[in-house]
Design a protein around this motif. Structure first.
Motif, PDB file in Angstrom:
ATOM      1  N   ARG A 454       0.864  -0.879  -0.371  1.00  0.00           N
ATOM      2  CA  ARG A 454       0.234   0.106  -0.473  1.00  0.00           C
ATOM      3  C   ARG A 454       0.921   1.460  -0.179  1.00  0.00           C
ATOM      4  NH1 ARG A 454      -2.723   0.261   4.648  1.00  0.00           N
ATOM      5  NH2 ARG A 454      -1.024  -0.992   6.080  1.00  0.00           N
ATOM      6  N   ALA A 455       2.226   1.102  -0.656  1.00  0.00           N
ATOM      7  CA  ALA A 455       2.647   2.368  -0.357  1.00  0.00           C
ATOM      8  C   ALA A 455       2.945   3.536  -0.528  1.00  0.00           C
ATOM      9  CB  ALA A 455       4.613   2.055   0.192  1.00  0.00           C
ATOM     10  N   ALA A 456       2.843   3.003  -2.183  1.00  0.00           N
ATOM     11  CA  ALA A 456       2.619   3.840  -3.303  1.00  0.00           C
ATOM     12  C   ALA A 456       1.560   4.957  -3.660  1.00  0.00           C
ATOM     13  CB  ALA A 456       2.311   2.951  -5.041  1.00  0.00           C
ATOM     14  N   GLN A 457       0.061   4.577  -2.987  1.00  0.00           N
ATOM     15  CA  GLN A 457      -1.016   5.150  -2.989  1.00  0.00           C
ATOM     16  C   GLN A 457      -0.752   5.569  -1.859  1.00  0.00           C
ATOM     17  OE1 GLN A 457      -3.320   0.666  -2.486  1.00  0.00           O
ATOM     18  NE2 GLN A 457      -4.396   1.537  -0.687  1.00  0.00           N
ATOM     19  N   ASN A 458       0.339   5.544  -1.209  1.00  0.00           N
ATOM     20  CA  ASN A 458      -0.231   6.011   0.669  1.00  0.00           C
ATOM     21  C   ASN A 458       0.944   7.400   0.985  1.00  0.00           C
ATOM     22  OD1 ASN A 458      -2.212   4.907   2.699  1.00  0.00           O
ATOM     23  ND2 ASN A 458      -1.631   3.576   1.399  1.00  0.00           N
ATOM     24  N   ILE A 459       1.950   7.385  -0.061  1.00  0.00           N
ATOM     25  CA  ILE A 459       3.256   8.304   0.435  1.00  0.00           C
ATOM     26  C   ILE A 459       3.914   8.848  -1.191  1.00  0.00           C
ATOM     27  CG2 ILE A 459       5.230   8.157   0.726  1.00  0.00           C
ATOM     28  CD1 ILE A 459       5.176   4.748   2.046  1.00  0.00           C
ATOM     29  N   ASP A 460       3.847  10.499  -1.010  1.00  0.00           N
ATOM     30  CA  ASP A 460       3.977  10.720  -2.104  1.00  0.00           C
ATOM     31  C   ASP A 460       5.522  10.814  -2.552  1.00  0.00           C
ATOM     32  OD1 ASP A 460       1.611  12.258  -2.103  1.00  0.00           O
ATOM     33  OD2 ASP A 460       2.416  14.080  -0.222  1.00  0.00           O
ATOM     34  N   GLY A 461       5.602  10.593  -3.665  1.00  0.00           N
ATOM     35  CA  GLY A 461       6.999  10.138  -4.374  1.00  0.00           C
ATOM     36  C   GLY A 461       7.411   8.574  -4.744  1.00  0.00           C
ATOM     37  N   PHE A 462       7.013   8.067  -4.011  1.00  0.00           N
ATOM     38  CA  PHE A 462       6.859   6.778  -3.526  1.00  0.00           C
ATOM     39  C   PHE A 462       7.063   5.709  -5.060  1.00  0.00           C
ATOM     40  CE2 PHE A 462       6.332   1.835  -2.859  1.00  0.00           C
ATOM     41  CZ  PHE A 462       7.454   1.660  -1.811  1.00  0.00           C
ATOM     42  N   THR A 463       7.855   5.330  -5.964  1.00  0.00           N
ATOM     43  CA  THR A 463       7.963   4.419  -7.091  1.00  0.00           C
ATOM     44  C   THR A 463       7.863   3.198  -6.714  1.00  0.00           C
ATOM     45  OG1 THR A 463       9.442   6.079  -7.674  1.00  0.00           O
ATOM     46  CG2 THR A 463       9.294   4.158  -8.889  1.00  0.00           C
ATOM     47  N   PRO A 464       6.853   2.766  -7.135  1.00  0.00           N
ATOM     48  CA  PRO A 464       7.583   0.840  -7.360  1.00  0.00           C
ATOM     49  C   PRO A 464       7.923   0.301  -7.918  1.00  0.00           C
ATOM     50  CG  PRO A 464       4.742   2.083  -7.497  1.00  0.00           C
ATOM     51  CD  PRO A 464       6.039   3.376  -7.750  1.00  0.00           C
ATOM     52  N   ASN A 465       8.604  -0.544  -7.378  1.00  0.00           N
ATOM     53  CA  ASN A 465      10.156  -1.467  -7.825  1.00  0.00           C
ATOM     54  C   ASN A 465      11.291  -0.708  -7.816  1.00  0.00           C
ATOM     55  OD1 ASN A 465       7.841  -3.631  -8.803  1.00  0.00           O
ATOM     56  ND2 ASN A 465       7.225  -2.716 -10.525  1.00  0.00           N
ATOM     57  N   LYS A 466      10.883   0.248  -6.573  1.00  0.00           N
ATOM     58  CA  LYS A 466      12.246   0.625  -5.621  1.00  0.00           C
ATOM     59  C   LYS A 466      12.120   1.506  -4.513  1.00  0.00           C
ATOM     60  CE  LYS A 466      14.734   4.850  -6.813  1.00  0.00           C
ATOM     61  NZ  LYS A 466      14.877   6.395  -7.652  1.00  0.00           N
ATOM     62  N   ASN A 467      11.516   1.703  -4.139  1.00  0.00           N
ATOM     63  CA  ASN A 467      11.478   2.368  -3.282  1.00  0.00           C
ATOM     64  C   ASN A 467      10.972   1.422  -1.517  1.00  0.00           C
ATOM     65  OD1 ASN A 467       9.950   5.672  -4.359  1.00  0.00           O
ATOM     66  ND2 ASN A 467      12.817   5.326  -3.439  1.00  0.00           N
ATOM     67  N   GLU A 468      10.659   0.438  -2.448  1.00  0.00           N
ATOM     68  CA  GLU A 468      10.131  -1.151  -1.406  1.00  0.00           C
ATOM     69  C   GLU A 468      11.359  -0.923  -0.363  1.00  0.00           C
ATOM     70  OE1 GLU A 468       7.247  -1.199  -4.460  1.00  0.00           O
ATOM     71  OE2 GLU A 468       9.486  -1.219  -4.261  1.00  0.00           O
TER      72      GLU A 468
END
Length: 492
Positions: A454-468
């Protein structure tokens, strides 16, 4: 617990196996004849080394503070947009492999691993009664530090029962996180089966702490049945919720019946910015504090890690936790005549759980020596992890999940009128929401969002497949001969 200074690290920190001081003055001490292979001749040697392994827990203040800032709960804050750039970048999700705070987390956690492995490397050298207790604590600590490393960086070099010494970086590779988790599980199972349920000395690891961290490690791997089994054993006792939530984060609430594992801090030894990991105090508390504050109850600080209005407003009417977890500084100052300066990204809120209180000894730099313990694993956290595990396992037990969830909510509201009766995916969402509110300010939110997708939908600027995960510090890759691949999406 007695404190000693033993500096053990990885790669850049590996020039020496044992350093008996922090800072530059260690080069001025008289040489000693003893080397690390000549150590561990008595029980006292093992106990001293174990205290050294515990000592790096205090450096996890940075993991907690930066982990919270990386989430949607708080903003970086500070004095300005250039105050501690590494923290500002993590808040904005613009961090790169050249980031001092990420390098500190990497280095300090590997220092903890090395200190634990130092004991385990020589675990068979000298026999004495109760040595299994020392080994079990060392294995828990190794698991704890590796769990932090896997959360932050994914695949990391795995060393078992041997130190990583200077030169090893040229032949040690990153280990798949699945293998690291497997070792974490083995260490925690051993610790849980070996350690007692209670300890005479506060801060020592118990079987319950080991099972709680084991359950958490399972949860992070989506092993929900295993997590539920481990956490149910913790719930069986001897832990419980304290009646009054407002006491948990005050001095009288330290090491309470709700504390499953607690990192111990003290204000009896001063510290300075030259060696933040050397502080015996909770450095994050000073960083979280109110900027240029004057008034009752609290001490001044650097105004980092400021909660956002959205999380403050997420609490339901009647929820007693809101004003205990989050300080509304404007309302507080109006009622108490307190004064303060607004820092960068001022929201009007502070992390009340971990800001400086009056009455500390204020040795050294007062902002670095706060004695506030960190409640690493609370019983409420265990209840909510168990609720999630039972709800999400292959054969769900939503009735038990509701029971665990509602134990937390009944304390928050003081009644049963707010009990949750939902099931399935709706219950899952309620559990997620409750974890955010119960644990706000405690450093869990970012990793909860990542592990549940759920990080991408909640954290501004979060890039999936990277910022995990965060990037491996560039200097570590360079010192390993540029043999390691960087985490996906980052470039050195």
């Amino acid at each position: 617990m007695k404190k000693i200074k033993i500096q053990l690290g990885f790669i850049a920190m590996l020039a020496s196996a044992v350093l008996v001081a922090c800072g530059d003055d260690f080069v001025e001490v008289d040489p000693i004849n003893e080397n690390s292979e000549d150590f561990f001749n008595t029980e006292e040697d093992y106990q001293d080394a174990l205290v050294g392994a515990y000592d790096l827990l205090q450096a996890t203040y940075l993991n907690v503070m930066v982990g919270e800032i990386a989430s949607d709960n708080t903003l970086a804050g500070g004095e300005s947009a250039t105050d501690t750039p590494g923290i500002q970048q993590i808040d904005n999700m613009t961090h790169t492999p050249v980031n001092q705070q990420l390098r500190d987390i990497w280095g300090w956690m590997f220092a903890g691993v090395n200190r634990a492995n130092y004991i385990l490397e020589f675990q068979n050298k000298t026999e004495f009664a109760g040595k299994d207790q020392v080994i079990a604590q060392a294995r828990f600590l190794r698991a704890y530090y590796y769990f932090e490393l896997v959360k932050w960086f994914g695949d990391v070099p795995l060393a078992v029962d041997q130190r990583l010494l200077f030169g090893d970086q040229f032949n040690v590779d990153r280990t798949p996180k699945e293998e690291v988790y497997a070792q974490i599980e083995q260490d925690l199972i051993f610790a849980a089966e070996t350690l007692p349920a209670t300890q005479a000395e506060q801060g020592r690891i118990t079987s319950g702490a080991a099972r709680a961290l084991l359950g958490k490690a399972y949860l992070y791997q989506d092993k929900f049945t295993e997590a539920a089994n481990a956490l149910d054993q913790v719930i069986a006792g001897p832990y419980d919720l304290v009646d009054d939530y407002s006491t948990i984060f005050e001095q009288e609430g330290e090491n309470s019946i709700e504390s499953v594992f607690e990192v111990q801090y003290t204000d009896k030894e001063g510290a300075g910015f030259g060696c933040l990991q050397c502080s015996e105090g909770n450095v994050a508390v000073g960083f979280n504090g109110i900027r240029n504050y004057s008034g009752p109850l609290f001490d001044s600080g650097f105004s980092f890690n400021v909660p956002v209005k959205e999380v403050y407003d997420a609490f339901e009417p009647g929820d007693s936790r809101r004003d205990i977890a989050i300080l509304n500084i404007e309302e507080f100052s109006a009622a108490n005549g307190a004064t303060y300066n607004e820092g960068f990204e001022h929201t009007g809120f502070y992390n009340r759980k971990y800001i400086a209180r009056k009455g500390d000894a204020n040795l050294g730099d007062a902002n670095l020596t706060n004695p506030n313990n960190y409640r690493s694993i609370r019983f409420a956290d265990v209840l909510l992890m168990a609720a999630e595990a039972h709800n999400r396992k292959t054969t769900p037990n939503d009735g038990l999940a509701q029971q665990y969830l509602n134990r937390v909510r009944r304390r928050a509201f003081g009644d049963t009128n707010h009990d949750i009766t939902a099931s399935g995916a709706t219950l899952t969402d309620f559990i997620y929401a409750e974890r955010r509110l119960e644990l706000v300010g405690e450093g869990h939110r970012f990793f909860d969002l990542v592990r549940t997708g759920r990080a991408a939908q909640n954290i501004d600027g979060f890039t999936p497949n990277k910022n995990e995960v965060f990037p491996i510090p560039a200097i570590e890759i360079q010192l390993a001969g540029n043999r390691w691949e960087q985490n996906q999406g980052y470039t050195n």
